[in-house]
Design a protein around this motif. Structure first.
Motif, PDB file in Angstrom:
ATOM      1  N   ARG B  12       2.837   3.617  -3.020  1.00  0.00           N
ATOM      2  CA  ARG B  12       1.869   3.449  -1.945  1.00  0.00           C
ATOM      3  C   ARG B  12       0.887   4.611  -1.959  1.00  0.00           C
ATOM      4  N   SER B  13      -0.368   4.281  -1.957  1.00  0.00           N
ATOM      5  CA  SER B  13      -1.360   5.352  -2.024  1.00  0.00           C
ATOM      6  C   SER B  13      -1.340   6.109  -0.717  1.00  0.00           C
ATOM      7  N   ARG B  14      -1.242   7.385  -0.802  1.00  0.00           N
ATOM      8  CA  ARG B  14      -1.232   8.187   0.397  1.00  0.00           C
ATOM      9  C   ARG B  14      -2.254   9.277   0.181  1.00  0.00           C
ATOM     10  N   THR B 357      -4.621   0.829   1.972  1.00  0.00           N
ATOM     11  CA  THR B 357      -3.568   0.455   1.005  1.00  0.00           C
ATOM     12  C   THR B 357      -3.524  -1.045   0.824  1.00  0.00           C
TER      13      THR B 357
END
Lengths: 510, 357
Positions: B12-14, B357
């Motif tokens: 997950r892009s954070r 996301t």
């Protein structure tokens, strides 16, 4: 050929580092149950999320009745007639069924109980959906709650109904009931998307099968094609599509001869009263090193209590001996150090600590133990990290990193983490509770292979499962639990299935 | 799979903890809160610029003010340590004001008599121990109820605080009364026998006790096996039972340690600043520290920063109150607005991340 109600063309969704959906085409016809199959991470959930407005595609079109649409939100999806029933229930447990069904109304309107009751009565007539509008949602069984969700979808004019692993938490009978309801809904002209891990179920309830793999649609089996060949051939074809090679025969196995070694785990006369539950009534069992004792039975007949008593999470009357030594007075930690391990069936709420890193979850049962903590109780983060890296490689855990919170992993990968935790070190006796529950085919197979490999290496195994096929595939002996008792034990073999079934329904085995 | 874990197995892009994010989630809400508070001041026809300037001068930039600020931090830091311990273990000990006050009263009662028989080096640690025991004892009732009966500790600790405040008053007025004075208060500890001040200043060495307490709790919770056990219990009690942890024993230990730290806060305040306890005295520091600890997300180092900022506002605000006619509790108004602004910023940030996301 008729026009599909909903179709997608070239649907693509990318996450950083992963293409979750890559040019997926799908056509959902009214009156048809379309089964969507694929391993965990194959992209089923992403596809559903885009159809229900939770995610937006990066490329491709969604067409409703032939018109391209942007589904900006779940509300928009509902407006277009696309409804979804998830594996976990989304009802308010403290509200009645009628109140739950009225929840989508504007906040100032009073729920029109009479109208909702009338609609439910009509559904009872047409579809055999039998729920009391005045019952509290929390008091209903899981299957009934799903019926409420389906009723809600129908009341809002749903024409496309997506069931996202809706049967994974149901009993076999409950799943059959849901399957029958799905068929009645399809007969009404709804387009149904049915996602399941169980091939049997998928073929029993579905008309058309699409298989996703690594984000791509790798095959579609039309109703004509499925009807034209035997079921086994279709299954082999699907498994081949899902994994890219034929692994179907790897699942069968013959039981080994009875062990000559003396039992390492002996439980005698375990009894336990549980308020509102069946508890345990005079349960005795023995397992030898390398032996797999299957415990069959319908869920809720004392299996969980037995596992917790053996593991040390509960105290019961009776005695438990490990390698001849009484361990009744020992807690979970002391029993674990002596080699007794317990793999829980609730990997989300009991087996793991969701917000904790994957690395930490490998050692939650060894807090304070060397080499992860010093004698003074100070943590050695590099030791934990190194251990985690080794476990991730050994057990093929798919995770972005060992620092990722474990709650973000799929069920299959979580299961690998807790399997690794129970099988590492001096595991002598392992109790598995429903070890493949809710897992996809590949992870189920990997988990069973681990269980067998451990048993081959001499681990005495207690395998609790409600899946009789699993018990028959893995066990050497099979005990059957009913109402808190072990009602009989039979050796595994060609006659075992019939004997276990007899014991389960209360007939004495021949 | 449910809708909540739809991005399974995908990293997950954070967004990294970049400068933009820091500005958005921390600086922007602080500026917004100060501006909003300024608006309130303006409505009260107080010049906001003058107010803030005064607060800063009296709380931070003048040597006298800074010393007062640092001295004020001492009990607040001990209370922050108490709360971080409990909150990280998932136990909502909201009874720290009662534990604080009972610790303070028992120190008020024992310090002066002890100082006549014991050297200072023995008297001070003994008093701190007495206060710790008093706080721990007062936390024991909610601890036992929680551990063995599952009674919600939020209710019981709050109730015990009301009882604790009353009991502290009764003790001062009836039992530990200094007969030499007309106002009901405990015997006053001579200034020479109090906690020493830091060299060349009037800053109470209680500050050191507070800093050490917060850092020690932070260390215990993040680096030790005991802390790991507590975090497992706090995050997932079922997983704790499954892992073989004794949840009741850990619950009682956390309550006692948390109560002891709150009691020590009382000792630090009495031994360092007050010298005695007057009847009806209740600074209610606990209520102020609770939001600070939440702002710090239970992180000890961040808690020190927030306690420092609050102390500036508090000391400066007390002076400004006298000078500019602003109520002294206006400090709490500023903190409340800040808390709401930060919570809003976090919500916005969360939404933004979900969209990307």
């Amino acid at each position: 050929m008729t026009e599909p109600i909903l179709s997608v063309r070239g649907l693509t969704k990318r996450y950083p580092g992963v293409v979750a959906n890559d040019g997926v085409d799908l056509a959902l016809m009214g009156g048809e149950v379309h089964v969507l199959l694929g391993e965990n991470g194959a992209g089923k959930s992403t596809l559903i999320a885009m159809l229900t407005g939770l995610q937006q595609p990066d490329a491709g079109d969604i067409l409703v009745d032939g018109t391209p649409r942007v589904i900006a939100s779940p509300r928009e999806a509902l407006r277009l007639g696309i409804a979804c029933v998830y594996q976990t229930i989304m009802l308010s447990p403290t509200l009645t069924v009628a109140e739950n069904l009225a929840l989508g109304e504007p906040w100032w309107s009073r729920p029109d109980r009479a109208k909702i009751a009338a609609e439910l009565a009509a559904m009872r007539e047409d579809l055999d959906i039998a729920v009391d509008p005045d019952a509290l949602a929390g008091d209903l069984s899981l299957g009934q709650q799903q019926q409420v969700e389906i009723a809600r979808a129908l009341m809002r004019g749903g024409r496309v109904l997506i069931l996202d692993e809706a049967t994974s938490m149901l009993t076999p009978a409950g799943a059959d009931e849901l399957g029958a309801l799905i068929r009645r809904l399809a007969a009404r002209g709804l387009a149904i998307v049915f996602i399941s891990h169980k091939l049997n179920e998928a073929l029993a309830f579905g008309d058309r099968v699409s298989v996703l793999r690594l984000g791509r649609k790798v095959g579609e089996l039309t109703p004509d094609h499925i009807a034209a060949q035997p079921k086994e051939a279709t299954m082999a074809e699907i498994v081949g599509l899902m994994f890219g090679r034929d692994r179907a025969e790897a699942m069968a196995r013959t039981p080994r001869p009875a062990s000559a070694e003396p039992p390492i785990l002996q439980a005698t006369g375990l009894s336990l009263q549980v308020p509102g539950g069946v508890g345990l009534k005079d349960v005795s069992l023995e397992v030898a090193p390398g032996e797999v004792l299957g415990i069959a039975g319908i869920d809720g007949n004392g299996q969980r209590e037995l596992a917790e008593v053996l593991a040390g999470q509960r105290v019961a009357a009776g005695s438990i001996r490990l390698a001849g030594e009484a361990i009744d007075g020992l807690g979970v930690g002391a029993r674990r150090r002596k080699g007794l391990r317990y793999l829980t069936d609730d990997r989300h709420h009991e087996g793991t600590v969701g917000p904790f890193a994957v690395a930490e979850n490998f050692v939650t049962k060894d807090v304070g133990a060397s080499p992860f903590w010093s004698a003074a109780g100070l943590v050695d983060k590099s030791a934990i990290g190194a251990h985690a890296a080794r476990m991730v490689a050994d057990f093929d855990v798919r995770t972005p990193s060992v620092a990722t919170p474990i709650g973000r992993l799929s069920g299959g990968n979580m299961q690998k983490v807790i399997l690794a935790r129970e099988l590492t070190g001096e595991a002598k006796v392992v109790i598995y509770a429903k070890p493949t529950y809710g897992l996809d085919v590949a992870n189920t197979e990997a988990t069973r292979a681990r269980i067998l490999a451990a048993a081959e290496a001499g681990v005495a195994t207690v395998l609790i499962s409600t899946d009789l096929d699993e018990i028959l595939a893995l066990s050497d002996r099979i005990a059957v639990m009913s109402a808190g008792r072990i009602v009989g034990t039979v050796p595994n073999g060609p006659d075992a299935r019939a004997a276990v079934a007899d014991l389960m329904v209360g007939r004495v085995a021949a | 799979m449910s809708a909540t874990d739809q991005t399974l197995d995908t990293p997950r892009s954070r967004p990294p903890f970049g400068l933009t994010r820091l500005v958005l989630t921390t600086l922007a809400p602080i500026v917004a809160a100060l501006l909003l508070s300024a608006l309130v001041l303006a409505l009260l026809s107080v010049d906001p610029v003058a107010y803030y300037a005064y607060v800063l001068r009296r709380g931070l930039t003048s040597w006298l003010g800074l010393q007062a600020t640092l001295t004020r931090m001492a009990p607040l830091l001990c209370l922050a340590a108490s709360l971080i311990m409990a909150f990280r273990a998932g136990l909502w000990n909201l009874g720290i004001d009662g534990q604080f006050l009972l610790g303070a009263v028992l120190v008020g009662a024992t310090a002066q008599p002890l100082s006549t028989v014991l050297p200072q080096a023995a008297m001070l640690p003994l008093c701190i121990l007495v206060a710790a025991a008093a706080g721990a004892l007062w936390a024991l009732v909610p601890a036992l109820l929680k551990a063995y009966e599952g009674v919600n500790e939020i209710i019981t600790t709050l109730m015990m605080t009301f009882l604790g405040i009353s009991l502290a008053n009764v003790l001062v007025k009836l039992l530990f009364l200094d007969p030499a004075t007309t106002v009901p208060q405990t015997r006053t500890l001579p200034v020479a026998d109090r906690l020493p001040t830091l060299p060349e200043s009037t800053i109470s060495s209680g500050l050191l006790i507070g800093v050490v307490a917060v850092l020690a709790v932070h260390f215990v919770m993040t680096r030790t096996a005991f802390g790991m056990r507590l975090r497992i219990v706090g995050t997932n009690p079922r997983a704790a039972v499954h892992a073989g942890l004794s949840v009741p024993a850990l619950t009682i230990a956390v309550f006692c340690l948390s109560g002891a730290l709150a009691g020590i806060a009382g000792a630090v305040e009495v031994l360092g600043v007050q010298g005695n306890v007057r009847a009806d005295w209740n600074p209610a520091y606990g209520l102020a520290v609770i939001p600070l600890v939440f702002l710090a997300r239970f992180n000890g180092v961040a808690a020190i920063v927030f306690v420092f900022a609050f102390s500036i506002l508090s000391i400066g605000g007390e002076s400004a109150a006298r000078r500019l006619g602003v109520p002294h509790f206006f400090t709490l108004v500023v903190v409340s607005i800040l808390l709401i602004a930060l919570a809003l910023a976090e919500y916005v940030d969360h939404r933004r991340r979900q969209r990307t996301t």
